[in-house]
Scaffold this motif. Sequence first.
Motif, PDB file in Angstrom:
ATOM      1  N   ARG A  58       0.838  -1.209   0.000  1.00  0.00           N
ATOM      2  CA  ARG A  58       0.000   0.000   0.000  1.00  0.00           C
ATOM      3  C   ARG A  58       0.873   1.259   0.000  1.00  0.00           C
ATOM      4  NH1 ARG A  58      -2.945  -2.425   4.123  1.00  0.00           N
ATOM      5  NH2 ARG A  58      -4.814  -3.478   3.376  1.00  0.00           N
ATOM      6  N   ALA A  59       1.932   1.214   0.807  1.00  0.00           N
ATOM      7  CA  ALA A  59       2.824   2.383   0.911  1.00  0.00           C
ATOM      8  C   ALA A  59       3.538   2.635  -0.419  1.00  0.00           C
ATOM      9  CB  ALA A  59       3.836   2.163   2.026  1.00  0.00           C
ATOM     10  N   LEU A  60       3.900   1.557  -1.103  1.00  0.00           N
ATOM     11  CA  LEU A  60       4.641   1.690  -2.364  1.00  0.00           C
ATOM     12  C   LEU A  60       3.744   2.106  -3.521  1.00  0.00           C
ATOM     13  CD1 LEU A  60       6.960  -1.453  -2.263  1.00  0.00           C
ATOM     14  CD2 LEU A  60       7.680   0.915  -2.146  1.00  0.00           C
ATOM     15  N   GLY A  61       2.485   1.692  -3.469  1.00  0.00           N
ATOM     16  CA  GLY A  61       1.593   1.931  -4.611  1.00  0.00           C
ATOM     17  C   GLY A  61       1.658   0.762  -5.578  1.00  0.00           C
ATOM     18  N   GLU A  62       0.649   0.669  -6.455  1.00  0.00           N
ATOM     19  CA  GLU A  62       0.515  -0.516  -7.311  1.00  0.00           C
ATOM     20  C   GLU A  62       1.697  -0.692  -8.266  1.00  0.00           C
ATOM     21  OE1 GLU A  62      -3.258   0.261  -9.097  1.00  0.00           O
ATOM     22  OE2 GLU A  62      -4.388  -0.251  -7.274  1.00  0.00           O
ATOM     23  N   GLU A  63       2.144   0.424  -8.895  1.00  0.00           N
ATOM     24  CA  GLU A  63       3.189   0.297  -9.920  1.00  0.00           C
ATOM     25  C   GLU A  63       4.512  -0.148  -9.325  1.00  0.00           C
ATOM     26  OE1 GLU A  63       5.203   2.863 -13.530  1.00  0.00           O
ATOM     27  OE2 GLU A  63       3.432   3.658 -12.534  1.00  0.00           O
ATOM     28  N   ARG A  64       4.903   0.496  -8.224  1.00  0.00           N
ATOM     29  CA  ARG A  64       6.190   0.125  -7.603  1.00  0.00           C
ATOM     30  C   ARG A  64       6.122  -1.274  -6.992  1.00  0.00           C
ATOM     31  NH1 ARG A  64       8.881   4.239  -3.824  1.00  0.00           N
ATOM     32  NH2 ARG A  64      10.573   2.759  -4.120  1.00  0.00           N
ATOM     33  N   THR A  65       4.910  -1.676  -6.541  1.00  0.00           N
ATOM     34  CA  THR A  65       4.766  -3.057  -6.033  1.00  0.00           C
ATOM     35  C   THR A  65       5.069  -4.041  -7.166  1.00  0.00           C
ATOM     36  OG1 THR A  65       3.132  -2.421  -4.375  1.00  0.00           O
ATOM     37  CG2 THR A  65       3.143  -4.726  -5.026  1.00  0.00           C
ATOM     38  N   ARG A  66       4.526  -3.730  -8.363  1.00  0.00           N
ATOM     39  CA  ARG A  66       4.757  -4.630  -9.517  1.00  0.00           C
ATOM     40  C   ARG A  66       6.217  -4.626  -9.943  1.00  0.00           C
ATOM     41  NH1 ARG A  66       0.003  -2.109 -11.509  1.00  0.00           N
ATOM     42  NH2 ARG A  66       1.196  -0.896 -13.053  1.00  0.00           N
ATOM     43  N   PRO A 125      -5.316  -7.175  -5.329  1.00  0.00           N
ATOM     44  CA  PRO A 125      -5.667  -5.738  -5.210  1.00  0.00           C
ATOM     45  C   PRO A 125      -4.443  -4.825  -5.123  1.00  0.00           C
ATOM     46  CG  PRO A 125      -6.908  -7.072  -3.637  1.00  0.00           C
ATOM     47  CD  PRO A 125      -5.881  -7.961  -4.228  1.00  0.00           C
ATOM     48  N   PHE A 126      -3.301  -5.343  -4.631  1.00  0.00           N
ATOM     49  CA  PHE A 126      -2.130  -4.489  -4.395  1.00  0.00           C
ATOM     50  C   PHE A 126      -1.262  -4.320  -5.634  1.00  0.00           C
ATOM     51  CE2 PHE A 126      -3.010  -6.682  -0.279  1.00  0.00           C
ATOM     52  CZ  PHE A 126      -3.613  -5.601   0.326  1.00  0.00           C
ATOM     53  N   ASP A 149      -6.094  -7.350 -13.978  1.00  0.00           N
ATOM     54  CA  ASP A 149      -5.313  -7.092 -15.210  1.00  0.00           C
ATOM     55  C   ASP A 149      -3.839  -7.423 -15.005  1.00  0.00           C
ATOM     56  OD1 ASP A 149      -7.619  -6.239 -16.290  1.00  0.00           O
ATOM     57  OD2 ASP A 149      -7.180  -4.083 -16.252  1.00  0.00           O
ATOM     58  N   TYR A 150      -3.375  -7.272 -13.781  1.00  0.00           N
ATOM     59  CA  TYR A 150      -1.947  -7.497 -13.501  1.00  0.00           C
ATOM     60  C   TYR A 150      -1.720  -8.744 -12.631  1.00  0.00           C
ATOM     61  CZ  TYR A 150      -1.486  -2.728 -15.251  1.00  0.00           C
ATOM     62  OH  TYR A 150      -1.532  -1.609 -16.035  1.00  0.00           O
ATOM     63  N   GLY A 151      -2.743  -9.573 -12.513  1.00  0.00           N
ATOM     64  CA  GLY A 151      -2.615 -10.775 -11.674  1.00  0.00           C
ATOM     65  C   GLY A 151      -1.438 -11.645 -12.061  1.00  0.00           C
TER      66      GLY A 151
END
Length: 587
Positions: A38-46, A76-77, A82-84
Amino acid sequence: MSTAEEPLYPIAVLIDELKNDDIQLRLNSIRRLSTIARALGEERTRKELIPFLSENNDDDDEVLLAMAEELGVFIPFVGGVDYGHVLLQPLETLCTVEETCVRDKAVESLCRIGSQMRETDLVEWFIPLVKRLAAGEWFTARVSACGLFHIAYPSAPDTLKTELRSIYSQLCQDDMPMVRRSAASNLGKFAATVEPAHLKTDIMSIFEDLTQDDQDSVRLLAVEGCAALGKLLEPQNCVAHILPVIVNFSQDKSWRVRYMVANQLYELCEAVGPEPTRMDLVPAYVRLLRDNEAEVRIAAAGKVTKFCRILSPELAIQHILPCVKELSSDSSQHVRSALASVIMGMAPVLGKDATIEQLLPIFLSLLKDEFPDVRLNIISKLDQVNQVIGIDLLSQSLLPAIVELAEDRHWRVRLAIIEYIPLLASQLGVGFFDDKLGALCMQWLQDKVYSIRDAAANNLKRLAEEFGPEWAMQHIIPQVLEMSTNPHYLYRMTILRAVSLLAPVMGSEITCSKLLPVVVNASKDRVPNIKFNAAKVLQSLIPIVDQSVAERSIRPCLVELSEDPDVDVRFFANQALQTIDSVMMAS
């Protein structure tokens, strides 16, 4: 720290903690993955977190297990379904580790993610993953692959479906027994997704290979597949393909396979229908009931009532009852115990005449069994027989045995009988109860075991509720009063317990005239344990009796106890006095 650097902080902490020597820190870090994502956001998590986890080669199974579990709920993170697919890589790595529970959790998480992915993504990402695992050099990858086919198959185009069926077939013939075991245990799930046309050809040929496997651990998992496949096939195909396999398995050289058949046979009967059951499965079941391995007989005996329900009473009497008679005197106490836990259920199936003629002698022999669990299992199900044969016959035949058990040397047997008495009383009626069982109920109040005495006091309360205060006034209260002067202090304590339980049922008048004097006398006992228990009982009587009685009889008694030399007596007396004061203030 500047605001630009702040988002880097959580990932820095995570990386540091994941490399820490302390396993607890690494575990805590993995369990906080969702917070960090959550802190990183979706893009940085990926782009940062998931690649980092893919490269993380932690050697502790507990950390890997936690990671496999967390990734299963991570969609969800990473930005939704779409990014599963980005989550597949770290889970694929976890599917190849040596520890079984980590692999199982990784497969479970992959199934959860796969079931949410779009069809196009499944074809592009998930099916290649399954194929890679199935072709894995190390057996662990191939074991994991077996659990993913039922997710991959429905979305695959026809050419890929053919390939997946072929790959599964190869896994069922793998050199490693562990892989064949996994293929056998997952066959039912995979078969449920396969089209009916291929079910009869490809899946049945796979199934037949597994049923002839040289490893008994593979064959016994194929037994589970019998029930799953039986429900998917048409009845006629089930009879043609599944029935011969079951009959062969019931004579398998491995007792573990026969044990699985004994456990699953009832479900298989439902799948094949009544006629094949009568022709083929009854003889197979009779063989299992007479098996030379006790474990197989235990499993078969535990299913005897269920099996009889799907047969006609005539068939049950003709084929199953002779085996039941043999099992009632089986050399293994566990077989007799398994039989005793279900045999009562046969009474409604067989009807009154057959129960009286055939089952009653078996009940009686099991009631006299030397092993306590056998006797307990019979006692706890007596009501099923009562509904069929009526109380008169039940009392004539079974009551002497119950009276005998009431004095059994094993206290747990005596306890079971006591707990059953109120139900028996309601079935037998008050007249019969007084004649046969009344004396027993009082006798238990003086048992050597505390649990029996306590249960006996509870039993008196339940009987008073069943038969009413007038009956209790005649049959229970006089004997309780008589026993209140018993020379042994433990038995006097039991009477106090009985008084506290009976008072709410008997009502204010009887409590004041008969029960309260017993407690007041006990408060003057020479034993401190009796005195502080008397204080506790007096406290429980305060809401039942009138306030004038509480003031006139209970308060002076408690005041005297509050000045007792014993600290516990003083404590409970003061507690009771506080209750009187609060009742007076409330009024």
